[in-house]
Design a protein around this motif. Structure first.
Motif, short mmCIF file in Angstrom:
data_model
loop_
_atom_site.label_atom_id
_atom_site.label_comp_id
_atom_site.label_asym_id
_atom_site.label_seq_id
_atom_site.Cartn_x
_atom_site.Cartn_y
_atom_site.Cartn_z
N ASN A 129 0.81 -1.22 0.00
CA ASN A 129 0.00 0.00 0.00
C ASN A 129 0.85 1.27 0.00
O ASN A 129 0.32 2.36 0.10
CB ASN A 129 -0.92 -0.01 1.22
N ALA A 130 2.17 1.13 -0.10
CA ALA A 130 3.05 2.28 0.06
C ALA A 130 2.98 3.22 -1.13
O ALA A 130 2.82 2.80 -2.27
CB ALA A 130 4.49 1.80 0.24
N THR A 131 3.13 4.52 -0.85
CA THR A 131 3.14 5.50 -1.94
C THR A 131 4.56 5.59 -2.51
O THR A 131 5.53 5.33 -1.80
CB THR A 131 2.73 6.89 -1.42
N GLU B 289 6.39 8.17 -3.10
CA GLU B 289 7.26 9.11 -2.38
C GLU B 289 7.85 8.45 -1.13
O GLU B 289 9.02 8.60 -0.84
CB GLU B 289 6.52 10.36 -1.89
N ALA B 290 6.98 7.72 -0.41
CA ALA B 290 7.47 7.09 0.82
C ALA B 290 8.58 6.10 0.48
O ALA B 290 9.59 6.02 1.18
CB ALA B 290 6.33 6.40 1.54
#
Lengths: 315, 493
Positions: free
Chosen positions: A42-44, A46-47
């Motif tokens: 689920n990570a974006t 940018e992260a």
């Protein structure tokens, strides 16, 4: 002896340098992104990018290698990506489990194997030989995780003498720690002992066929004295070789046993680090193992020289 | 002799503590399969982190209860403005972090701002995307302004990724977690266990357990003896596999099969021919025999699903009959799609047993309609790279474990490569709706669109198999969120 040692040490260092290049290169090729493994599905973007920068994964490969290899020379193994603590500390926490375990099983297997091997050689072809070598054959054939489970069911579940697994640490005293290492050590020692007993037997048989043994017997030396003084010492070279190999295996190749007993040892550290792509930990542990194999080999070489003076000159 | 002496010592201690000897036990060892990489739930996706710290060590403004409901936690109550954009949280007072520092509105502001900051490494950053501004009005009041109304906002704040941390200790939480929860972190023996003890200064109802240890038992073969010998008294997610009947027949243990938020799907690359063809996807759905897959991959314990939604959720619509198992229909549809001779494709499977075993059954079922699947097993990091990130795949099987995640089908760059403007419109509307009845209806629409369009093969909801000592009370039956909430756990007397 000094020249012999210097040469051995030089080769050892060269091995380590080559190993560091190979280990680092292999880890580079391994597919998978440590940041993605950490942050999940689920990570974006940018992260992920921020984490990659934090881990230093966006720097050029050569620079990363030099930083890492340079660090190794000063004893700095870097910081784990996932645990974010120094790799040296992580290894240290695991070595205090793996090293005692390896030593106990090695002592156990040697204590069983060498007398059995000598006994079988001395009784070649007779009932004692057949029985002990049959048992050794069984020991080689039985998978050690199965044997481990058997030990757990008998000694932990049924008799409740020892814990079924886990490691309480050494802080609570030596005995609780040792208690949790007994079963894994036995499970590890059995197949090792079986192999070692067979090697000891055949090495002894070879030596027992030599002319000088016959001479010694012919001049009236007692049988037992010939066996222990003349034959055993000469049969030690192959036995030492196997022992050296077994020690290196016991230090890290025990992952299955570590899993069955859920011991926090080096094998599990490296296995977990590979699945999480904590490459710097993998690299650190592998280098440590390479180093320990090199050191053990040098020690074995020195032992050769001690049991066989001729090797000192040639070395 | 050794045994005898330890028995004597034990009884001496029991006598010394007098009445306590007859009181219920207050310690617990919980078995977990995976060791967390670290203990900061705001900096990693690993379920293993939340399964230790959620609700025990860390708390958020809200929390998710055992049936998936939103409950107050550090926020005692809240008010929502009429336009649905301003949330005013009334915070509990007298709350202390485990290091003794006080909790107030500034900590809330710090935590939320940190999670949504540009350099944040929060694994669920998306939860905070709607936040426009966080204001500490006074020490006990926080005002959160959203960019647009968001129906799931209170739910989002209950995730482990949204727990409240203190600025003084946030950076150290990976190694030494400091929260406001009823348990205080005590020790992490890497590779072995994480131990926590009762927090004597807890603001709420104190927990019954004095000490809880999460012990890492990575091997299924080791889990059974660990239970039988009494070393471990509970496995919230028991890796027992084929040994389940053995445990079930043992009266010392309770076996509880519950549900998770894990929708397990046969994912397909919707951009890649022939999966871009609705008829082919329908054919695949008809070819699947869900019950056979559930029997083989989850020992019959999974719940069949017909869309991407948890049957435990109130908004669930049963759509499992959309494409019943029908080999002839599947063949006919393939023929209509111009593939009467079938086709070949690959299926890349991640390591969990449900995926590996499920994949074999799916492959044999699809072979009956002429689709030949080559099975490619991948380890997890490799799967994330090839399938999830690079989208270099035809088919796969994986469980989507995030709660309420039907919106993943509307994400532009998601690995399904699925695009459906009609579906996206429903999700957009859902995002800005906070009225419960309306949300339920929209969720229903979303489920129906997906079921009919079959962007993936919907298989089953992953079961949660919990095994624990029969005398243990208060363990969660279901897993509406990844957690091992020990706050209500106690030993029966």
């Amino acid at each position: 002896m000094t020249a012999f040692l210097a040469k051995r040490l030089g080769f050892g260092f060269l091995t380590l340098v080559v190993a560091s290049v190979v280990v680092f290169a292999v880890m580079e090729i391994l597919p998978g992104d440590p940041a993605r493994v950490m942050l999940g599905m689920n990570a974006t973007p940018e992260a992920l990018e921020t984490l990659r920068n934090q881990m230093g994964l966006n720097e050029p490969v050569l620079l990363r290698y030099l930083n890492w290899a340079g660090g190794l020379l000063t004893g700095d193994f870097g910081r784990s990506y996932t645990y974010s603590s120094p790799v040296v500390d992580l290894i240290g926490e695991r070595v205090i489990v793996s090293l005692p375990l390896a030593i106990i099983s090695l002592v156990l297997s040697t204590a069983i194997a060498i007398p059995v091997g000598i006994y079988a050689a001395a009784r070649r072809g007779r009932a004692g030989d057949t029985v002990s070598m049959g048992a050794a054959q069984l020991g080689v054939a039985v998978p050690n995780f199965w044997f481990a489970l058997l030990l757990i069911y008998v000694f932990a579940v049924w008799l409740r003498l020892v814990p079924a697994g886990g490691f309480p640490g050494w802080s609570g005293g030596i005995w609780p720690g040792l208690k949790s290492l007994i079963l894994p050590a036995i499970a590890l020692a059995l197949p090792q002992a079986a192999i070692l007993a067979r090697v000891t037997r055949s090495a002894m048989l070879e030596v027992l066929g030599e002319d000088y043994i016959r001479t010694a017997r012919a001049k009236g030396m007692p049988r037992r004295y010939v066996l222990w003084r003349h034959a055993l010492r000469n049969a030690m070279i192959p036995v030492l070789t196997i022992l050296g190999l077994q020690f290196a295996f016991l230090l890290a190749g025990t992952i299955i046993i570590e899993n069955v007993f859920y011991l926090p040892g080096l094998g599990r550290l490296v296995f977990q680090a590979i699945t999480q792509r904590d490459l710097i930990v993998v690299e650190g542990v592998v280098m440590l193992l390479v180093a320990s194999v090199v050191v053990v080999n040098i020690l074995v070489d020195i032992c050769y020289a001690l049991v066989d003076p001729r090797l000192r000159v040639r070395g | 002799m050794k045994i005898l002496s330890s028995v004597l010592v034990a009884s001496a201690i029991a006598l010394a503590s007098g009445t306590a000897a007859f009181a219920a036990r207050t310690d617990l060892v919980v078995g977990v399969v995976l060791e967390p990489p670290h203990l900061d739930p705001t900096a990693g996706a690993a379920a293993a982190i939340d399964e230790i710290v959620y609700a025990n060590i860390f708390e958020g403004l809200t929390r998710i209860g055992p049936s998936g409901e939103v409950l107050p936690a550090l926020a005692e109550s809240w008010e929502i403005s009429d336009d649905g954009k301003v949330y005013t949280f009334k915070l509990r007072t007298g709350v202390k972090f485990h290091d003794g520092s006080g909790f107030d509105a500034e900590d809330v502001k710090f935590s939320l701002d940190r999670a949504r900051a540009e350099d944040s490494t929060n694994a669920q950053k998306i939860l905070f995307a709607a936040i426009d501004d966080v204001e500490a009005v006074d020490p006990a009041t926080v005002k959160v302004t959203l960019k647009h109304p968001q129906g799931s906002f209170l739910y989002n704040m209950g995730w482990g990724d949204a727990v409240i941390v203190a600025p003084e200790s946030a950076d150290g939480n990976k190694e030494k977690p400091i929260g406001t929860g009823p348990f205080t972190f005590q020790n992490w023996a890497k590779g072995s266990s994480v131990t926590m003890v009762k927090n004597p200064d807890y603001w709420g109802e104190p927990v019954a357990l004095e000490k809880a240890e999460f012990r890492i038992v990575p091997d299924a073969a080791a889990a059974i003896p660990a239970l039988l010998s009494g070393d471990v008294q509970a496995f919230p997610n028991a890796p027992v596999g084929d040994a389940l009947p053995q445990i079930q027949s043992d009266p010392r243990f309770k076996v509880v099969v519950g549900s998770t938020e894990g929708e397990t799907v046969l994912s397909m690359n919707n951009e890649k021919p022939p999966f871009d063809n609705l008829k082919v996807r329908q054919a695949i759905s008809y070819a699947l025999d869900r019950q056979a897959i559930i029997d083989g991959a989850t020992a019959g314990l999974g719940t069949p699903i017909g869309s991407h939604f948890s049957p435990a959720n109130a908004a669930y619509v049963d759509l499992t009959a959309t494409y019943p198992h029908d080999v002839e229909k599947a063949k006919a549809l393939l023929k209509e799609a111009g593939l009467e001779n079938g086709f070949s494709a690959t299926i890349k499977l991640p390591p969990p047993p449900y995926a590996r075993q499920g994949g074999e059954i799916v492959a044999s079922e699809l072979r009956q309609v002429g689709i030949n699947l080559e099975i490619i097993p991948l380890e997890w990091a490799d799967w994330l790279k090839q399938v999830f990130t690079d989208k270099d795949y035809d088919m796969s099987i994986v469980s989507h474990t995030e709660p309420n995640d039907i919106d993943i089908y509307s994400r532009p760059d998601y690995y399904f490569n699925y695009q459906n403007p009609e579906f996206n419109k429903v999700i957009e509307e859902l995002n800005v709706t906070s009225d419960e009845a309306k949300r339920k209806e929209l969720y229903g629409q979303a489920q129906k669109i997906l079921a009919a369009d079959a962007p993936v093969g919907f298989l089953f909801q992953l079961p949660k198999i919990g095994v624990w000592d029969a005398k243990l009370e208060g363990m969660w039956e279901n897993a509406p969120i990844q957690a091992t909430d020990l706050t209500k756990v106690k030993w029966a007397e």
